[in-house]
Scaffold this motif. Structure first.
Motif, PDB file in Angstrom:
ATOM      1  N   ALA A  10       0.832  -1.211   0.000  1.00 30.15           N
ATOM      2  CA  ALA A  10       0.000   0.000   0.000  1.00 30.15           C
ATOM      3  C   ALA A  10       0.862   1.254   0.000  1.00 30.15           C
ATOM      4  O   ALA A  10       0.582   2.224  -0.714  1.00 30.15           O
ATOM      5  CB  ALA A  10      -0.937  -0.008   1.210  1.00 30.15           C
ATOM      6  N   LEU A  11       1.939   1.262   0.793  1.00 30.81           N
ATOM      7  CA  LEU A  11       2.818   2.438   0.846  1.00 30.81           C
ATOM      8  C   LEU A  11       3.590   2.608  -0.457  1.00 30.81           C
ATOM      9  O   LEU A  11       3.801   3.733  -0.924  1.00 30.81           O
ATOM     10  CB  LEU A  11       3.785   2.329   2.028  1.00 30.81           C
ATOM     11  N   GLU A  12       3.998   1.492  -1.066  1.00 29.89           N
ATOM     12  CA  GLU A  12       4.726   1.577  -2.341  1.00 29.89           C
ATOM     13  C   GLU A  12       3.823   2.146  -3.442  1.00 29.89           C
ATOM     14  O   GLU A  12       4.255   2.977  -4.242  1.00 29.89           O
ATOM     15  CB  GLU A  12       5.262   0.197  -2.738  1.00 29.89           C
ATOM     16  N   GLN A  13       2.557   1.730  -3.415  1.00 32.35           N
ATOM     17  CA  GLN A  13       1.632   2.192  -4.467  1.00 32.35           C
ATOM     18  C   GLN A  13       1.198   3.640  -4.275  1.00 32.35           C
ATOM     19  O   GLN A  13       0.756   4.288  -5.222  1.00 32.35           O
ATOM     20  CB  GLN A  13       0.415   1.262  -4.540  1.00 32.35           C
ATOM     21  N   SER A  14       1.307   4.162  -3.047  1.00 31.32           N
ATOM     22  CA  SER A  14       0.845   5.533  -2.791  1.00 31.32           C
ATOM     23  C   SER A  14       2.005   6.509  -2.596  1.00 31.32           C
ATOM     24  O   SER A  14       1.807   7.612  -2.111  1.00 31.32           O
ATOM     25  CB  SER A  14      -0.069   5.554  -1.568  1.00 31.32           C
ATOM     26  N   GLN A  15       3.223   6.092  -2.965  1.00 34.66           N
ATOM     27  CA  GLN A  15       4.392   6.960  -2.757  1.00 34.66           C
ATOM     28  C   GLN A  15       4.191   8.326  -3.408  1.00 34.66           C
ATOM     29  O   GLN A  15       3.752   8.422  -4.547  1.00 34.66           O
ATOM     30  CB  GLN A  15       5.656   6.289  -3.309  1.00 34.66           C
TER      31      GLN A  15
END
Length: 232
Positions: A180-185
């Motif tokens: 989730a964090l990688e996709q919303s960077q």
């Protein structure tokens, strides 16, 4: 609590911030509180819960204070490089434990500037969410009437029965949170871990926390935190 076999719990503490609102000569996590720095209290509280396989602390590379603290050498503390924003620091912490953590392990992300967290609240969060599909956060129901404003003009009153104040720790599966964090960077809407999961269409749970789990953001918060710690 039914735990999956060999399931581990990891802590991640983003601590690369500079604490502009404190108007101090150092980041707020290094201000003195009851004889120790704020971050020493915070990490001691996390360690007291006796649940973590390790705690990754994301620190700015120019930080001169962290290496001076004895707790930075603790066997369960892992130093990770800090990022530009909170979400970058959390992702860096996750990457630092990648070799030891499995996707199903739980990660509890906690603010460096919340030194009044109790071991009981950490265990309560884990007990409430350990069998959940998504995870969730400690939070507080809003006791105040909340106003919607434009500039200094009130444009409406929000229904506070639907409003909760997000606290930390926030607890999610390692693989799910990292993805989730990688996709919303780079997305400025990601102000906490739950918001990154929400962006994926998931619905994290609320676990009621303690009102004394305050975040140090202004100078007067230090005295309040010391008072709460004495009461606890």
């Amino acid at each position: 609590m039914d735990l999956e076999p060999k399931l581990k719990f990891w802590g991640v503490v983003p601590a690369a911030g500079v604490g502009k609102r404190m108007q101090a000569d150092r980041p707020k996590q290094y201000l003195e509180l009851a004889g120790k720095t704020v971050i020493e209290h915070t990490l001691s509280r996390l360690l007291q819960a006796e649940v973590f396989a390790g705690i990754a602390v994301a620190i700015s590379e120019e930080d001169p204070y962290w290496p001076e603290l004895a707790i930075s050498k603790h066997q369960q503390i892992i130093t990770a490089p800090g990022g530009k924003e909170r979400a970058d620091s959390v992702l860096s912490g996750l990457k630092t434990i990648r070799q030891q953590a499995s996707d199903n392990d739980w990660v509890l992300v906690h603010d460096a500037a919340r030194p009044c967290i109790t071991a009981a609240d950490i265990r309560h969060l884990i007990a409430s969410l350990v069998n959940d599909d998504v995870g969730g956060i400690l939070a507080l129901a809003s006791a105040d009437t909340l106003k919607q404003v434009q500039g200094i003009n009130i444009t409406g009153t929000l229904d506070r029965s639907h409003i909760w104040r997000a606290l930390t720790p926030q607890m999610f599966r390692y693989g799910m949170l990292k993805a989730a964090l990688e996709q919303s960077q780079g997305n400025p809407a990601i102000t906490d871990e739950a918001s990154a999961l929400e962006l994926q269409g998931l619905q994290p749970k609320i676990v009621e926390g303690r009102p004394d789990n305050i975040k140090i953001t202004r100078p007067e918060d230090l005295a309040l935190a010391q008072f709460y710690m004495e009461q606890q």
